[in-house]
Design a protein around this motif. Structure first.
Motif, mmCIF file in Angstrom:
data_model
loop_
_atom_site.group_PDB
_atom_site.id
_atom_site.type_symbol
_atom_site.label_atom_id
_atom_site.label_comp_id
_atom_site.label_asym_id
_atom_site.label_seq_id
_atom_site.Cartn_x
_atom_site.Cartn_y
_atom_site.Cartn_z
ATOM 1 N N SER A 135 4.900 -3.224 -11.884
ATOM 2 C CA SER A 135 6.239 -2.761 -11.512
ATOM 3 C C SER A 135 6.471 -2.915 -10.013
ATOM 4 O O SER A 135 7.545 -3.326 -9.566
ATOM 5 C CB SER A 135 6.427 -1.301 -11.901
ATOM 6 N N THR A 136 5.448 -2.574 -9.260
ATOM 7 C CA THR A 136 5.558 -2.687 -7.813
ATOM 8 C C THR A 136 5.896 -4.125 -7.423
ATOM 9 O O THR A 136 6.758 -4.371 -6.566
ATOM 10 C CB THR A 136 4.245 -2.233 -7.149
ATOM 11 N N LEU A 137 5.237 -5.054 -8.073
ATOM 12 C CA LEU A 137 5.472 -6.465 -7.793
ATOM 13 C C LEU A 137 6.945 -6.827 -8.026
ATOM 14 O O LEU A 137 7.588 -7.467 -7.184
ATOM 15 C CB LEU A 137 4.561 -7.294 -8.712
ATOM 16 N N GLU A 150 -4.382 6.805 -0.052
ATOM 17 C CA GLU A 150 -3.919 5.421 0.001
ATOM 18 C C GLU A 150 -4.170 4.693 -1.325
ATOM 19 O O GLU A 150 -5.254 4.766 -1.895
ATOM 20 C CB GLU A 150 -4.645 4.702 1.135
ATOM 21 N N THR A 151 -3.102 4.034 -1.831
ATOM 22 C CA THR A 151 -3.238 3.229 -3.039
ATOM 23 C C THR A 151 -2.774 1.822 -2.726
ATOM 24 O O THR A 151 -1.653 1.642 -2.253
ATOM 25 C CB THR A 151 -2.328 3.757 -4.172
ATOM 26 N N LYS A 152 -3.630 0.859 -2.999
ATOM 27 C CA LYS A 152 -3.197 -0.514 -2.812
ATOM 28 C C LYS A 152 -2.660 -1.011 -4.149
ATOM 29 O O LYS A 152 -3.418 -1.408 -5.021
ATOM 30 C CB LYS A 152 -4.347 -1.384 -2.310
ATOM 31 N N PRO A 174 -2.996 -4.075 -17.408
ATOM 32 C CA PRO A 174 -3.066 -2.645 -17.751
ATOM 33 C C PRO A 174 -2.108 -1.810 -16.910
ATOM 34 O O PRO A 174 -1.647 -2.252 -15.859
ATOM 35 C CB PRO A 174 -4.521 -2.269 -17.437
ATOM 36 N N SER A 175 -1.855 -0.619 -17.381
ATOM 37 C CA SER A 175 -0.977 0.313 -16.676
ATOM 38 C C SER A 175 -1.522 0.668 -15.309
ATOM 39 O O SER A 175 -2.732 0.794 -15.141
ATOM 40 C CB SER A 175 -0.853 1.607 -17.489
ATOM 41 N N GLY A 176 -0.618 0.828 -14.373
ATOM 42 C CA GLY A 176 -1.022 1.286 -13.048
ATOM 43 C C GLY A 176 -1.676 0.215 -12.210
ATOM 44 O O GLY A 176 -2.318 0.516 -11.212
ATOM 45 N N HIS A 177 -1.488 -1.057 -12.574
ATOM 46 C CA HIS A 177 -2.154 -2.118 -11.821
ATOM 47 C C HIS A 177 -1.199 -2.922 -10.953
ATOM 48 O O HIS A 177 -1.530 -4.013 -10.513
ATOM 49 C CB HIS A 177 -2.968 -3.008 -12.765
ATOM 50 N N GLY A 178 0.012 -2.402 -10.774
ATOM 51 C CA GLY A 178 0.886 -2.995 -9.764
ATOM 52 C C GLY A 178 1.966 -3.920 -10.284
ATOM 53 O O GLY A 178 2.642 -4.575 -9.483
ATOM 54 N N THR A 198 0.850 -1.183 0.000
ATOM 55 C CA THR A 198 0.000 0.000 0.000
ATOM 56 C C THR A 198 0.888 1.235 0.000
ATOM 57 O O THR A 198 1.816 1.343 0.797
ATOM 58 C CB THR A 198 -0.884 0.003 1.265
ATOM 59 N N TYR A 199 0.641 2.127 -0.923
ATOM 60 C CA TYR A 199 1.361 3.408 -0.941
ATOM 61 C C TYR A 199 0.488 4.471 -0.312
ATOM 62 O O TYR A 199 -0.725 4.448 -0.459
ATOM 63 C CB TYR A 199 1.685 3.837 -2.374
ATOM 64 N N GLY A 200 1.136 5.420 0.349
ATOM 65 C CA GLY A 200 0.408 6.547 0.917
ATOM 66 C C GLY A 200 -0.470 6.117 2.072
ATOM 67 O O GLY A 200 -0.430 4.967 2.514
ATOM 68 N N PRO A 206 14.871 3.751 -3.488
ATOM 69 C CA PRO A 206 15.094 3.356 -4.886
ATOM 70 C C PRO A 206 13.813 3.400 -5.699
ATOM 71 O O PRO A 206 13.826 3.770 -6.878
ATOM 72 C CB PRO A 206 15.642 1.932 -4.769
ATOM 73 N N VAL A 207 12.703 3.030 -5.068
ATOM 74 C CA VAL A 207 11.440 3.003 -5.787
ATOM 75 C C VAL A 207 11.028 4.407 -6.197
ATOM 76 O O VAL A 207 10.646 4.666 -7.339
ATOM 77 C CB VAL A 207 10.363 2.334 -4.905
ATOM 78 N N GLU A 208 11.166 5.339 -5.241
ATOM 79 C CA GLU A 208 10.877 6.740 -5.561
ATOM 80 C C GLU A 208 11.798 7.217 -6.678
ATOM 81 O O GLU A 208 11.370 7.845 -7.643
ATOM 82 C CB GLU A 208 11.128 7.617 -4.317
ATOM 83 N N ALA A 209 13.075 6.905 -6.487
ATOM 84 C CA ALA A 209 14.080 7.387 -7.438
ATOM 85 C C ALA A 209 13.803 6.879 -8.845
ATOM 86 O O ALA A 209 13.962 7.597 -9.827
ATOM 87 C CB ALA A 209 15.470 6.947 -6.983
ATOM 88 N N MET A 210 13.335 5.623 -8.948
ATOM 89 C CA MET A 210 13.116 5.019 -10.259
ATOM 90 C C MET A 210 11.875 5.543 -10.955
ATOM 91 O O MET A 210 11.699 5.352 -12.155
ATOM 92 C CB MET A 210 12.966 3.495 -10.122
ATOM 93 N N ARG A 211 11.004 6.186 -10.198
ATOM 94 C CA ARG A 211 9.759 6.645 -10.823
ATOM 95 C C ARG A 211 10.006 7.813 -11.740
ATOM 96 O O ARG A 211 9.187 8.152 -12.571
ATOM 97 C CB ARG A 211 8.739 7.062 -9.755
ATOM 98 N N TYR A 212 11.181 8.473 -11.551
ATOM 99 C CA TYR A 212 11.466 9.638 -12.393
ATOM 100 C C TYR A 212 12.331 9.238 -13.563
ATOM 101 O O TYR A 212 13.163 8.357 -13.470
ATOM 102 C CB TYR A 212 12.177 10.709 -11.564
HETATM 103 N N1 LIG Z 1 6.319 5.036 -5.119
HETATM 104 C C1 LIG Z 1 4.988 5.134 -5.236
HETATM 105 N N2 LIG Z 1 4.310 5.977 -4.438
HETATM 106 C C2 LIG Z 1 2.963 6.063 -4.525
HETATM 107 N N3 LIG Z 1 2.241 5.389 -5.388
HETATM 108 C C3 LIG Z 1 2.876 4.540 -6.212
HETATM 109 C C4 LIG Z 1 4.279 4.378 -6.185
HETATM 110 N N4 LIG Z 1 4.627 3.468 -7.132
HETATM 111 C C5 LIG Z 1 3.467 3.086 -7.717
HETATM 112 N N5 LIG Z 1 2.420 3.722 -7.169
HETATM 113 C C6 LIG Z 1 1.013 3.527 -7.530
HETATM 114 O O1 LIG Z 1 0.773 2.164 -7.427
HETATM 115 C C7 LIG Z 1 -0.027 1.738 -8.494
HETATM 116 C C8 LIG Z 1 0.671 0.614 -9.266
HETATM 117 O O2 LIG Z 1 1.802 1.179 -9.922
HETATM 118 P P1 LIG Z 1 2.806 0.310 -10.793
HETATM 119 O O3 LIG Z 1 3.241 -0.822 -9.975
HETATM 120 O O4 LIG Z 1 3.849 1.226 -11.301
HETATM 121 O O5 LIG Z 1 1.879 -0.167 -11.983
HETATM 122 P P2 LIG Z 1 2.251 -0.777 -13.406
HETATM 123 O O6 LIG Z 1 3.691 -1.110 -13.402
HETATM 124 O O7 LIG Z 1 1.358 -1.953 -13.503
HETATM 125 O O8 LIG Z 1 1.924 0.264 -14.397
HETATM 126 C C9 LIG Z 1 -0.308 2.961 -9.333
HETATM 127 O O9 LIG Z 1 -1.572 3.463 -8.946
HETATM 128 C C10 LIG Z 1 0.765 3.897 -8.960
HETATM 129 O O10 LIG Z 1 0.328 5.217 -9.077
#
Ligand SMILES: Nc1ncnc2c1ncn2[C@@H]1O[C@H](COP(=O)(O)OP(=O)(O)O)[C@@H](O)[C@H]1O
Ligand SMILES: [Mg+2]
Lengths: 229, 387
Positions: A49-51, A21-23, A43-47, A14-16, B380-386
């Motif tokens: 990269s986070t994974l 808050e974003t899960k 789709p984009s923004g569905h987690g 969960t971010y924020g 790193p996660v923040e840094a990589m978003r840019y």
């Molecule tokens: N560092 C972060 N801080 C806050 N929100 C984030 C961060 N990274 C990703 N998110 C949010 O988490 C969700 C999933 O992002 P991401 O994993 O980048 O998706 P994808 O790679 O599938 O496009 C998005 O809504 C994105 O805005």
């Protein structure tokens, strides 16, 4: 089925907080077996990269358990996580993978240095040559094409001979010819025993993997084996 | 490939910013080093002159200011203020080994000002342990002749047998003194009675140099002199201390200003590095992804900052040392050496160099702390978003 090198158990991120808050990842459980090749689509923004970031130890999950190469990530401190990334995992991103003011060769050398691998017998140069970039060793990334940059990035990811490659849309920025080259390369690496986990939007690319996971709203909604594997 | 390669490339990648940041620290350090160097040269010169005086006590008129005391050391023209009878009284004080008068005047010779000092020839020769380079010394205490310092002889190409004019009075040059490295080299000497006659100050002298028989009793002798004669007395040590303290105070104040300049330049480093951390966010993320620890990132920025300090220190020391050498003589001209044509040579010694480099590197490292901390703290996660 062979042993798992990546294991996730009810992993959430969960971010924020509060209204912001974003899960991003929601109770994901999955395994990737040794020598596997898994594509993650969605789709984009569905987690997605986070994974990958959670698996690579670039970030900590809010909940759940991640085991990589037999090590539970939660037990590792920041320095040990860095060591894990240096030696046992290779990262490749969609673009701007390389340090722009270091040459192709130096980009690999710095990974060797970070991983503590001796650059003996010109290991960095060997890697470049293996990927057909021997003549580009002294070039800065800006002088290379997108496909060449990605190949350098993969060479760098392999510098310390990790077992796992984590790739976030590695072909996302390439023309179809370069994409084909890169897929051939990945296929060779997989044949050589590397475990590949890659995010892609491209069904053609996903088709090359053994297995395709579909992600939606931070959850795995489908997990399918490709026919030919 | 190691951290230094990365640091070096990072340092040089924004040429303009690198040059201006480096210029800031170099200029600050240059000013600092130049002032320090000039100050040290001056101090050394003053000490040498005080030694050259060869006296334990200096008798001056009452109420002399520090500038006049400095002139005792430089051989500058001085008001002729102590009556001769006072001199006799002082010579009578127990514990006074010798008391010899100086009349410091000046003449124009070939349109150049030249110090003319009226002395008692024999006493002066004993006190100063003078050696004659060419010609001879005075034969009598009232001889109408002039003995010139080595630098004056060189400057005006004077030899024994030539004529030197003091206030329009032609006098034969009878001898040239051997070089002593003091103000005596750049003065001319004539017997006191002759000087008093030429300058029309029949019964007065500028100051009196006193040697005591027993150094232990210097204080008592000094008090006794002030009791019997209407004069002020300073010891050579006091004279030196007061001159040094004036020069020192001015020097310290100027160095403090220069140090503030270096400090300002250090903020320039902070600025440059913070901008760099911001610009390199993504690279920092990549470095973390390929296994860089926070410590490595921290060190990379500290090294970069330290390099600014080291390079700025080296450049600044070189520029500062050079400008002290080139401009020092002009800068110190009025402060101390109005009449010293061989101005004090600024000395850039090892101690100064080490101090300057240490100062600059330490300050730069301090400046690097915050940016390095910021870089190391980047997620790193923040840094990589840019991108
Ligand atoms: N560092 C972060 N801080 C806050 N929100 C984030 C961060 N990274 C990703 N998110 C949010 O988490 C969700 C999933 O992002 P991401 O994993 O980048 O998706 P994808 O790679 O599938 O496009 C998005 O809504 C994105 O805005
Ligand atoms: Mg993504």
């Amino acid at each position: 089925m062979s042993e798992a090198v990546i294991e996730l158990e009810k992993v959430s991120k969960t971010y924020g907080s509060g209204s912001a808050e974003t899960k991003a990842v929601s109770e994901v459980s999955m395994t990737v077996e040794h020598g596997g090749w898994v594509a993650i689509m969605g789709p984009s923004g569905h987690g997605k990269s986070t994974l990958l970031q959670l698996i690579g130890g670039l970030d900590r999950p809010s909940d759940g358990r991640i085991v990589v190469d037999g090590t539970e990530l939660a037990t590792l401190g920041a320095t040990e996580l860095a060591a894990l990334r240096a030696r046992r995992i290779g990262f490749v991103f969609q673009f701007f993978n390389l340090l722009p003011h270091l040459t192709a060769l130096e980009n690999i050398e710095i990974a060797l240095w970070l991983g503590g691998t001796k650059n003996t017998n010109g290991r960095a140069m060997d890697l470049l040559e293996r990927f057909g970039l021997g003549d580009k060793a002294r070039h800065l990334p800006g002088m290379l094409s997108g496909g060449q940059q990605q190949r350098v990035a993969i060479a760098r990811a392999l510098a310390n001979d990790p077992g796992i490659l984590l790739m976030d849309e590695p072909t996302g920025n390439l023309d179809s010819a370069s994409e084909g080259d890169l897929l051939t390369l990945l296929s060779d690496l997989n044949a050589a025993g590397k475990t590949l986990l890659m995010v892609t939007h491209n069904p053609v690319v996903a088709q090359c993997a053994h297995r395709v996971l579909h992600v939606k709203d931070g959850r795995i909604v489908s997990d399918a084996r490709n026919r030919e594997h | 490939m190691n951290l230094w390669t990365l640091v070096w490339r990072n340092l040089l990648r924004r040429r303009g910013r690198f040059v201006f940041t480096l210029a800031g620290i170099s200029m600050g350090m240059a000013a600092f080093v130049a002032l320090m160097t000039i100050g040290q040269g001056l101090t050394k010169e003053i000490k040498k002159q005080a030694q050259g005086l060869g006296a334990n006590l200096v008798v001056t008129p009452k109420g002399w200011c520090a500038y006049e005391q400095i002139s005792v050391l430089t051989g500058e023209q001085l008001p002729e203020a102590i009556p001769m009878p006072e001199l006799e009284k002082i010579r009578g004080v127990a514990g006074v080994k010798s008391a010899i008068p100086y009349l410091n005047e000046k003449t124009a010779f070939r349109n150049q000002p030249v110090p003319v000092i009226g002395v008692w020839p024999e006493e002066m020769r004993t006190l100063q342990k003078w050696a004659i380079e060419s010609g001879r010394y005075f034969n009598s205490p009232v001889e109408r002749a002039v003995v010139v310092g080595s630098a004056i002889a060189k400057q005006f190409k004077l030899q024994p047998g030539d004529t030197f004019t003091v206030r329009g009075e032609p006098l034969p040059v009878i001898g040239v003194l051997r070089e002593a490295g003091t103000k005596n080299d750049i003065a001319t000497f004539i017997p006191l009675p002759l000087a008093q006659q030429i300058y029309g100050v029949q019964d007065k002298v500028s100051f009196i140099a006193v040697q005591v028989t027993d150094l232990e009793r210097m204080e008592a002798v000094s008090l006794k002199i002030q009791e019997v004669a209407n004069v002020a007395v300073v010891s050579d040590k006091q004279l030196l201390a007061s001159v040094l303290s004036i020069v020192g105070t001015v020097g310290t104040a100027m160095q403090a200003v220069a140090a503030v300049g270096v400090l300002a330049a250090a903020f320039g480093i902070v600025n440059t590095l913070l901008t760099a951390v911001y610009e390199r966010r993504r690279e920092i993320g990549i470095l973390q992804a390929i296994g860089s620890t926070r410590r490595t990132l921290f060190l990379a920025f500290m090294f970069e900052s330290g390099l600014y300090g080291l390079l700025g220190g080296i450049l600044g020391t070189a520029i500062g040392g050079l400008s002290a050498y080139l401009f020092g003589p002009y800068l110190t001209d009025n402060a101390f050496t109005a009449s010293l044509r061989q101005a004090p040579m600024p000395t850039l010694d090892n101690g100064t160099v080490l101090l300057a480099l240490g100062f600059s590197v330490c300050l730069a490292l301090l400046a690097g702390l915050y940016p390095a901390y910021r870089a190391a703290r980047l997620s790193p996660v923040e840094a990589m978003r840019y991108v």
